[in-house]
Scaffold this motif. Structure first.
Motif, PDB file in Angstrom:
ATOM      1  N   UNK A  59       0.835  -1.204   0.000  1.00 42.86           N
ATOM      2  CA  UNK A  59       0.000   0.000   0.000  1.00 42.86           C
ATOM      3  C   UNK A  59       0.870   1.255   0.000  1.00 42.86           C
ATOM      4  N   UNK A  60       0.711   2.134  -0.989  1.00 49.17           N
ATOM      5  CA  UNK A  60       1.553   3.336  -1.074  1.00 49.17           C
ATOM      6  C   UNK A  60       1.446   4.241   0.152  1.00 49.17           C
ATOM      7  N   UNK A  61       0.308   4.195   0.835  1.00 48.46           N
ATOM      8  CA  UNK A  61       0.119   5.032   2.022  1.00 48.46           C
ATOM      9  C   UNK A  61       0.686   4.427   3.285  1.00 48.46           C
ATOM     10  N   UNK A  62       1.225   3.217   3.196  1.00 49.22           N
ATOM     11  CA  UNK A  62       1.764   2.545   4.376  1.00 49.22           C
ATOM     12  C   UNK A  62       0.894   1.373   4.788  1.00 49.22           C
ATOM     13  N   UNK A  63       1.518   0.386   5.385  1.00 51.32           N
ATOM     14  CA  UNK A  63       0.813  -0.843   5.767  1.00 51.32           C
ATOM     15  C   UNK A  63      -0.209  -0.606   6.870  1.00 51.32           C
ATOM     16  N   UNK A 181      -0.198  15.959   9.032  1.00 47.86           N
ATOM     17  CA  UNK A 181       0.580  14.946   8.310  1.00 47.86           C
ATOM     18  C   UNK A 181       0.117  13.508   8.528  1.00 47.86           C
ATOM     19  N   UNK A 182      -0.625  13.225   9.605  1.00 47.41           N
ATOM     20  CA  UNK A 182      -0.860  11.802   9.854  1.00 47.41           C
ATOM     21  C   UNK A 182      -2.062  11.207   9.148  1.00 47.41           C
ATOM     22  N   UNK A 183      -2.765  11.990   8.329  1.00 52.59           N
ATOM     23  CA  UNK A 183      -3.814  11.424   7.478  1.00 52.59           C
ATOM     24  C   UNK A 183      -3.226  10.838   6.199  1.00 52.59           C
ATOM     25  N   UNK A 184      -1.954  11.096   5.945  1.00 54.62           N
ATOM     26  CA  UNK A 184      -1.347  10.744   4.667  1.00 54.62           C
ATOM     27  C   UNK A 184      -0.536   9.457   4.766  1.00 54.62           C
ATOM     28  N   UNK A 185       0.266   9.231   3.734  1.00 57.08           N
ATOM     29  CA  UNK A 185       1.202   8.112   3.768  1.00 57.08           C
ATOM     30  C   UNK A 185       2.208   8.361   4.893  1.00 57.08           C
ATOM     31  N   UNK A 186       2.845   7.317   5.373  1.00 58.81           N
ATOM     32  CA  UNK A 186       3.794   7.446   6.484  1.00 58.81           C
ATOM     33  C   UNK A 186       4.861   8.489   6.163  1.00 58.81           C
ATOM     34  N   UNK A 187       5.193   9.312   7.152  1.00 51.83           N
ATOM     35  CA  UNK A 187       6.183  10.368   6.989  1.00 51.83           C
ATOM     36  C   UNK A 187       6.773  10.697   8.358  1.00 51.83           C
ATOM     37  N   UNK A 188       7.935  11.329   8.377  1.00 56.32           N
ATOM     38  CA  UNK A 188       8.588  11.599   9.661  1.00 56.32           C
ATOM     39  C   UNK A 188       7.854  12.669  10.466  1.00 56.32           C
ATOM     40  N   UNK A 189       7.189  13.615   9.778  1.00 62.23           N
ATOM     41  CA  UNK A 189       6.536  14.724  10.495  1.00 62.23           C
ATOM     42  C   UNK A 189       5.442  14.251  11.446  1.00 62.23           C
ATOM     43  N   UNK A 190       4.774  13.161  11.090  1.00 62.97           N
ATOM     44  CA  UNK A 190       3.643  12.727  11.908  1.00 62.97           C
ATOM     45  C   UNK A 190       4.084  12.294  13.304  1.00 62.97           C
TER      46      UNK A 190
END
Length: 435
Positions: A59-63, A181-190
Motif C-alpha cells: 500500500x503506497x500510504x503505508x501498511x 501529516x498523519x492522514x497521509x502516507x507514512x512520513x517523519x513529520x507525523x
C-alpha cells in the motif's frame, strides 16, 4: 456506555458495540467495529468484500491503514482518502465476493451526490493549484518543533516561567500541526505528534478512522473518550442535571491532564489486554533529555522532570481549549439524536457537523495551529492545509447547488456554543437545511 433508550440513529442501524466496553480506547473501538460492520473478517467497500492481505505491505500510504482496518467497512474512508480514480480501478482484482448482508451505515455516496460531485471538481482544480504552500507548512512545523525544544531547554536552564509557558504553547502547536501529516502516507513529520504523550497510531484510529468519518455520532470515538467528564450528546439518559453543570467545573481539570490520561490509558490497556505501545512512545522523553544535557549540568534531573511535566500540562490545556472549541460542538451543529437531513450524502453530513472558524482564514499559520479550514479538511483529509484555501470557490459552488451552507463563527462564539452544548439534553427536531 450502554444506552438503553437508544433508537436507530441516522448514521448506523446498530448501536456500536465498543460503547459497551468497560474501557473505551482506540483498540476497543476497532474490536467493536469488526464485530458490527458485516465485513466478514475482511475489508468491505460498499457491498463488496475484498481481501487485501497481499496488498498490506504494498500500500503506497503505508501498511498501517490496511492492516488496522481489516474486518471493517472502509467505504467512506476509502473515498475520502483517495482523490485519484486509480485506487478504485486497482481494487477490482482483490474482490472476493458480494457481501452477505447490507451495510449498517445509512450515509450515501451516490455518483451524482454532493460529495462525489465536489470530489470531481476538486480533482480538476488541483491540477492548476499552486503547491508551494505545502513547503510553508513544512517550515512552520519544523520551526515549532525546534521552538519546543529551545523553550524547554531555556525553562530548565534558567528556571524561567516565561520560557515554560512558551514551551507549552510551542508543544501544543507542534502537536496540532503534526495532525496535518498523519492522514497521509507514512512520513517523519507525523511522529512529532507523539511529543505530547499521545500516539500517532492510536490517533490515526480515533481521529482519522473514527472521528473524521463519523463526527458527532456514537461512532465518533472523540465524542466517547471524554465521557462522563464531558458529554456533548443531547441525551438525558447519559447526562444528568448534575453532570451537565459539573462538567463546566471539571472541564479545566480534564483539559490539563488530557495528554497524561491518553498515555496512562494506553499503558493500562497494554498491561491488562493487548499491547498498543510502540517505540515512538518514548519520543516525549527526548524533551527532558534535551533540557538536562543541553543545560550542561546547571539543571538537575528533578527540575527538568518538573519543567517537562508542567510544559506538557500547559500544552494539554491549550490543545483542548483549541481542539474542543474548533468546529464540532454547538447547539446548532448536528449531534447524535438530532433530526437528520433528508439527503443522507456523507459530505453533507460532514458539513452539518461543523461550524468553521471564520477568524483564521487569513493566516496559514493560524489555520495550521488551530484546526482551521475544518470543513474542507474533513472532506479531503489527505491534502495539506496550505492547499485548502484554493478549493473554496468549488466548495461554495457545490454547496449552493445542493442547497447547503458553510457556517462560520469566531473562537469565542465556539467556546460559548460548546458550553451550551454540554448543557443541552433535548435533540434538535429541525433537520439541517430545513427551511
Amino acid at each position: 456506555m450502554v444506552i438503553e433508550s437508544w433508537k436507530q440513529s441516522g448514521i448506523a442501524t446498530k448501536f456500536p458495540s465498543y460503547r459497551n466496553s468497560a474501557l473505551v480506547t482506540a483498540h476497543s473501538w476497532q474490536q467493536g467495529k469488526r464485530q458490527d460492520d458485516e465485513a466478514e473478517g475482511l475489508w468491505r467497500i460498499y457491498d463488496g468484500i475484498y481481501d487485501f492481505t497481499e496488498f498490506i505491505d504494498k500500500h503506497p500510504g503505508g501498511a498501517f491503514w490496511i492492516r488496522e482496518t481489516k474486518g471493517t467497512d472502509i467505504t467512506e474512508a476509502f473515498e475520502a482518502h483517495h482523490l485519484s480514480s486509480a485506487p478504485e480501478k486497482m481494487i477490482g482484482k482483490y474482490k472476493v465476493r458480494e457481501a452477505a448482508k447490507p451495510r449498517i451505515y445509512t450515509l450515501t455516496l451516490d455518483e451524482h451526490g454532493f460529495y462525489k460531485t465536489l470530489k470531481k471538481r476538486v480533482q480538476e482544480k488541483l491540477k492548476s493549484t499552486d503547491k508551494s504552500p505545502k513547503r510553508k507548512s513544512d517550515f512552520i512545523h519544523l520551526a515549532l518543533i525546534l521552538a519546543t525544544y529551545l523553550f524547554g531547554l531555556l525553562s530548565a536552564k534558567y528556571d524561567s516561567l516565561l520560557a515554560l509557558v512558551l514551551g507549552g504553547v510551542a508543544l501544543c502547536w507542534t502537536v496540532i500541526v503534526s495532525h496535518n501529516y498523519f492522514h497521509r502516507r507514512d512520513n517523519w513529520q507525523m511522529y512529532a505528534f507523539n511529543l505530547g504523550m499521545m500516539n500517532v497510531c492510536s490517533w490515526r484510529i480515533s481521529h482519522a478512522m473514527s472521528h473524521h468519518i463519523y463526527p458527532n455520532s456514537y461512532l465518533d470515538l472523540e465524542l466517547s473518550m471524554f465521557e462522563p467528564l464531558l458529554c456533548w450528546v443531547p441525551n438525558a439518559h447519559i447526562k444528568s442535571q448534575a453532570l451537565r453543570y459539573i462538567s463546566w467545573i471539571t472541564e479545566p481539570i480534564a483539559y490539563a491532564i488530557a495528554f497524561f490520561i491518553q498515555m496512562g490509558t494506553r499503558i493500562y490497556y497494554s498491561l491488562r489486554n493487548t499491547n498498543v505501545m510502540y517505540w515512538h512512545d518514548l519520543l516525549p522523553l527526548s524533551i527532558p533529555l534535551v533540557m538536562y544535557y543541553g543545560s550542561a549540568g546547571t539543571a538537575c534531573w528533578l527540575l527538568c522532570l518538573r519543567q517537562w511535566l508542567a510544559m506538557t500540562s500547559i500544552a494539554s490545556f491549550a490543545f483542548c481549549v483549541i481542539g474542543l472549541n474548533a468546529a464540532h460542538h454547538d447547539p446548532e451543529i448536528y449531534h447524535e439524536g438530532d433530526a437528520n437531513r433528508e439527503d443522507r450524502d456523507w459530505g453533507l453530513f460532514q458539513v452539518d457537523t461543523i461550524i468553521d472558524r471564520g477568524d483564521l482564514k487569513w493566516s496559514q499559520f493560524l489555520v495550521l495551529t488551530h484546526f482551521g479550514d475544518h470543513v474542507l479538511h474533513h472532506l479531503f483529509p489527505t491534502l495539506d492545509h496550505g492547499l485548502l484555501p484554493s478549493l473554496y470557490p468549488v466548495l461554495y459552488e457545490t454547496l449552493d447547488e445542493f442547497k447547503c451552507q458553510l457556517r462560520e463563527c469566531n473562537h469565542i462564539e465556539h467556546i460559548i456554543g460548546q458550553h451550551k452544548q454540554l448543557l443541552r439534553i433535548e435533540p434538535n427536531p429541525r433537520p439541517p437545511g430545513a427551511a
